[in-house]
Design a protein around this motif. Structure first.
Motif, PDB file in Angstrom:
ATOM      1  N   MET A 281       0.789  -1.152   0.132  1.00 35.48           N
ATOM      2  CA  MET A 281       0.025  -0.003  -0.100  1.00 35.48           C
ATOM      3  C   MET A 281       0.704   1.167  -0.040  1.00 35.48           C
ATOM      4  O   MET A 281       1.691   1.373   0.854  1.00 35.48           O
ATOM      5  CB  MET A 281      -0.905   0.024   1.201  1.00 35.48           C
ATOM      6  N   ARG A 282       0.674   1.926  -0.973  1.00 39.03           N
ATOM      7  CA  ARG A 282       1.727   3.384  -1.191  1.00 39.03           C
ATOM      8  C   ARG A 282       0.445   4.507  -0.657  1.00 39.03           C
ATOM      9  O   ARG A 282      -0.469   4.766  -1.255  1.00 39.03           O
ATOM     10  CB  ARG A 282       1.949   3.210  -2.529  1.00 39.03           C
ATOM     11  N   PRO A 283       1.024   5.052   0.335  1.00 40.07           N
ATOM     12  CA  PRO A 283       0.421   6.249   0.885  1.00 40.07           C
ATOM     13  C   PRO A 283       0.244   7.347  -0.393  1.00 40.07           C
ATOM     14  O   PRO A 283       1.294   7.659  -1.106  1.00 40.07           O
ATOM     15  CB  PRO A 283       0.842   6.942   2.035  1.00 40.07           C
ATOM     16  N   PHE A 284      -0.699   8.340  -0.239  1.00 45.17           N
ATOM     17  CA  PHE A 284      -0.804   9.532  -1.402  1.00 45.17           C
ATOM     18  C   PHE A 284      -2.039  10.365  -0.878  1.00 45.17           C
ATOM     19  O   PHE A 284      -2.897  10.218  -0.036  1.00 45.17           O
ATOM     20  CB  PHE A 284      -1.307   8.813  -2.704  1.00 45.17           C
ATOM     21  N   THR A 285      -1.759  11.760  -1.016  1.00 41.46           N
ATOM     22  CA  THR A 285      -2.758  12.591  -0.756  1.00 41.46           C
ATOM     23  C   THR A 285      -3.792  12.656  -1.566  1.00 41.46           C
ATOM     24  O   THR A 285      -3.757  12.272  -2.687  1.00 41.46           O
ATOM     25  CB  THR A 285      -1.776  14.234  -0.751  1.00 41.46           C
ATOM     26  N   TYR A 286      -4.960  13.359  -1.194  1.00 41.48           N
ATOM     27  CA  TYR A 286      -6.262  13.274  -1.894  1.00 41.48           C
ATOM     28  C   TYR A 286      -6.923  14.646  -1.591  1.00 41.48           C
ATOM     29  O   TYR A 286      -6.942  15.054  -0.545  1.00 41.48           O
ATOM     30  CB  TYR A 286      -7.296  12.288  -1.410  1.00 41.48           C
ATOM     31  N   THR A 287      -7.103  15.549  -2.888  1.00 45.91           N
ATOM     32  CA  THR A 287      -7.905  16.755  -2.769  1.00 45.91           C
ATOM     33  C   THR A 287      -8.944  16.675  -3.697  1.00 45.91           C
ATOM     34  O   THR A 287      -8.985  16.010  -4.873  1.00 45.91           O
ATOM     35  CB  THR A 287      -6.910  17.911  -2.953  1.00 45.91           C
ATOM     36  N   ARG A 288      -9.993  17.583  -3.409  1.00 45.58           N
ATOM     37  CA  ARG A 288     -11.126  17.586  -4.571  1.00 45.58           C
ATOM     38  C   ARG A 288     -11.460  19.087  -4.683  1.00 45.58           C
ATOM     39  O   ARG A 288     -12.619  19.807  -3.983  1.00 45.58           O
ATOM     40  CB  ARG A 288     -12.320  16.773  -3.879  1.00 45.58           C
ATOM     41  N   PRO A 289     -10.752  19.716  -5.626  1.00 48.43           N
ATOM     42  CA  PRO A 289     -11.246  21.004  -5.855  1.00 48.43           C
ATOM     43  C   PRO A 289     -12.493  21.268  -6.416  1.00 48.43           C
ATOM     44  O   PRO A 289     -13.157  20.580  -7.256  1.00 48.43           O
ATOM     45  CB  PRO A 289      -9.951  21.440  -6.897  1.00 48.43           C
TER      46      PRO A 289
ATOM     47  N   CYS B 215      -2.111  -2.504  -9.921  1.00 49.86           N
ATOM     48  CA  CYS B 215      -1.062  -3.323 -10.584  1.00 49.86           C
ATOM     49  C   CYS B 215       0.102  -2.747 -10.298  1.00 49.86           C
ATOM     50  O   CYS B 215       1.254  -3.235 -10.933  1.00 49.86           O
ATOM     51  CB  CYS B 215      -1.519  -3.953 -11.974  1.00 49.86           C
ATOM     52  N   GLY B 216       0.370  -1.580  -9.829  1.00 47.64           N
ATOM     53  CA  GLY B 216       1.561  -1.033  -9.718  1.00 47.64           C
ATOM     54  C   GLY B 216       2.276   0.080 -10.836  1.00 47.64           C
ATOM     55  O   GLY B 216       3.293   0.027 -10.820  1.00 47.64           O
ATOM     56  N   VAL B 217       1.439  -0.075 -11.846  1.00 45.51           N
ATOM     57  CA  VAL B 217       1.837   0.684 -13.035  1.00 45.51           C
ATOM     58  C   VAL B 217       1.987   2.576 -12.819  1.00 45.51           C
ATOM     59  O   VAL B 217       2.677   3.041 -13.204  1.00 45.51           O
ATOM     60  CB  VAL B 217       1.217   0.423 -14.431  1.00 45.51           C
ATOM     61  N   ALA B 218       0.681   2.728 -12.157  1.00 43.17           N
ATOM     62  CA  ALA B 218       0.657   4.240 -11.777  1.00 43.17           C
ATOM     63  C   ALA B 218       0.840   4.085 -10.138  1.00 43.17           C
ATOM     64  O   ALA B 218       0.374   3.592  -9.477  1.00 43.17           O
ATOM     65  CB  ALA B 218      -0.508   4.606 -12.042  1.00 43.17           C
ATOM     66  N   THR B 219       1.943   5.027  -9.830  1.00 39.73           N
ATOM     67  CA  THR B 219       2.164   5.245  -8.271  1.00 39.73           C
ATOM     68  C   THR B 219       2.202   6.903  -8.105  1.00 39.73           C
ATOM     69  O   THR B 219       3.126   7.317  -7.822  1.00 39.73           O
ATOM     70  CB  THR B 219       3.470   4.606  -8.192  1.00 39.73           C
ATOM     71  N   PRO B 220       0.927   7.509  -8.086  1.00 40.82           N
ATOM     72  CA  PRO B 220       1.009   9.166  -7.858  1.00 40.82           C
ATOM     73  C   PRO B 220       1.257   9.198  -6.406  1.00 40.82           C
ATOM     74  O   PRO B 220       0.712   8.369  -5.492  1.00 40.82           O
ATOM     75  CB  PRO B 220      -0.207   9.172  -8.325  1.00 40.82           C
ATOM     76  N   THR B 221       1.852  10.355  -6.106  1.00 41.11           N
ATOM     77  CA  THR B 221       1.641  10.832  -4.641  1.00 41.11           C
ATOM     78  C   THR B 221       0.860  11.535  -4.148  1.00 41.11           C
ATOM     79  O   THR B 221       0.795  11.753  -2.848  1.00 41.11           O
ATOM     80  CB  THR B 221       3.318  11.649  -4.233  1.00 41.11           C
TER      81      THR B 221
END
Length: 340
Positions: free
Chosen positions: A1-9, A38-44
């Motif tokens: 599990m990779r942590p990432f931020t989330y915003t909703r403008p 599947c680990g192809v996209a890994t956005p922060t």
């Protein structure tokens, strides 16, 4: 599990100011979430643009265009009465892709930005120039039965998966884009980039830019149009070959034609030589077969996908024959096909 931020403008200008260097936009998420799993996209970080005011679906008062917001769901677009009546190829293409559940969630903008379904691209353990520039293309000598024969390079032979983009290409749509450097409009034919030696650059979008909508001409040509999709099975299958065709016939002669292909090229593919072969000729099975031959010109098949060359010829000819015989039209299907 990779942590990432989330915003909703709530407004477009906030979207690109909140997008960090390694963050990505998300709307319906029907493609991006899969790639994250599947680990192809890994956005922060994810910037959710789902609340932006990009859901307009408005015919121009002059009656010659329709404006479609980037967040219009595919199901709404396919069912719109103006689209069904004046742009049947667009409605048919949408109904040929995905399941009803996915069409309710998937958006116009997200559909145009789909990533390829090449198995090597989606497997981080395999070399793929589109995912990891310079690592190589495993499909060249591997499993490439479903891969492209048009628009390829020695760096990538993956097909573009969208049905919608093929129809929009035949309709000569224009893509509206906005971002940090201001708004711009681009013909859809220029929007998707061939792989060349930079297959990781799939569109002309720069970081921070997003699609705000598409403008589609509603001409007599678009009103006489058809989409044909051939695939290996009726459920959850992408096109092996598809054709979006439109004809204008006056006084027994083809005055104008549009032919675009899907499932056989690295981008949605405009078959201009096939169009030229039709213009000035009477609409006939022989003329349509000739157009199919022209559509396959320049194809570069490999060991296992040479069948696609003949498939192009037959699909183009069949689509044109179906379009030219309105008294016995082919009934559009609504199978559960590719996720959009």
């Amino acid at each position: 599990m990779r942590p990432f931020t989330y915003t909703r403008p709530a407004e477009p200008a906030r979207a690109w100011t909140e997008l960090g260097p390694d963050a990505m936009y998300i709307a319906g998420g029907t493609n991006l979430v899969d790639l994250m799993k599947c680990g192809v996209a890994t956005p922060t970080g994810l910037v959710d643009i789902g609340r932006l005011p990009l859901t307009d679906l408005t015919p121009d008062p002059a009656g010659d265009t329709i404006r479609i917001g980037a967040l219009v769901p595919n199901s709404d677009l396919a069912a719109h009465p103006v689209v069904r009546e004046r742009l049947p190829v667009l409605s048919e293409a949408l109904l040929a892709g995905a399941s009803p559940q996915l069409r309710n969630l998937a958006t116009l903008g997200g559909n145009l930005l789909q990533r390829t379904r090449c198995g090597y691209f989606r497997d981080p353990t395999m070399p793929c120039n589109r995912r990891d520039p310079g690592s190589g293309c495993a499909a060249l000598d591997g499993d490439h039965r479903g891969h492209a024969v048009l628009g390829t390079s020695e760096h990538c032979i993956a097909t573009h998966p969208s049905d919608l983009a093929v129809a929009l290409l035949a309709l000569e749509a224009r893509v509206s884009i906005d971002g940090p450097n201001g708004p711009r409009v681009e013909p859809i034919e220029a929007f998707h980039l061939p792989p060349g030696d930079t297959p990781h650059r799939e569109t002309t979008l720069t970081h921070g830019e997003l699609i705000t909508g598409v403008e589609v001409p509603t001409t007599a040509l678009g009103a006489h149009s058809h989409y044909l999709k051939v695939r290996e099975r009726a459920a959850f299958a992408f096109a092996m070959c598809s054709a979006a065709v439109a004809l204008e016939v006056r006084e027994g002669i083809v005055r104008d034609a549009r032919i675009a292909l899907g499932g056989v090229a690295t981008t949605p593919w405009r078959a201009r030589s096939a169009e030229a072969a039709l213009i000035g000729a009477p609409p006939s099975s022989a003329a349509f077969a000739h157009a199919g031959d022209a559509a396959a010109e320049g194809a570069v098949p490999r060991r296992d996908n040479a069948y696609k060359v003949e498939l192009i010829r037959r699909v183009v000819a069949r689509a044109l024959n179906t379009l030219a015989a309105p008294s016995t039209p082919e009934v559009p299907s609504t199978p559960e096909g590719d996720p959009a």
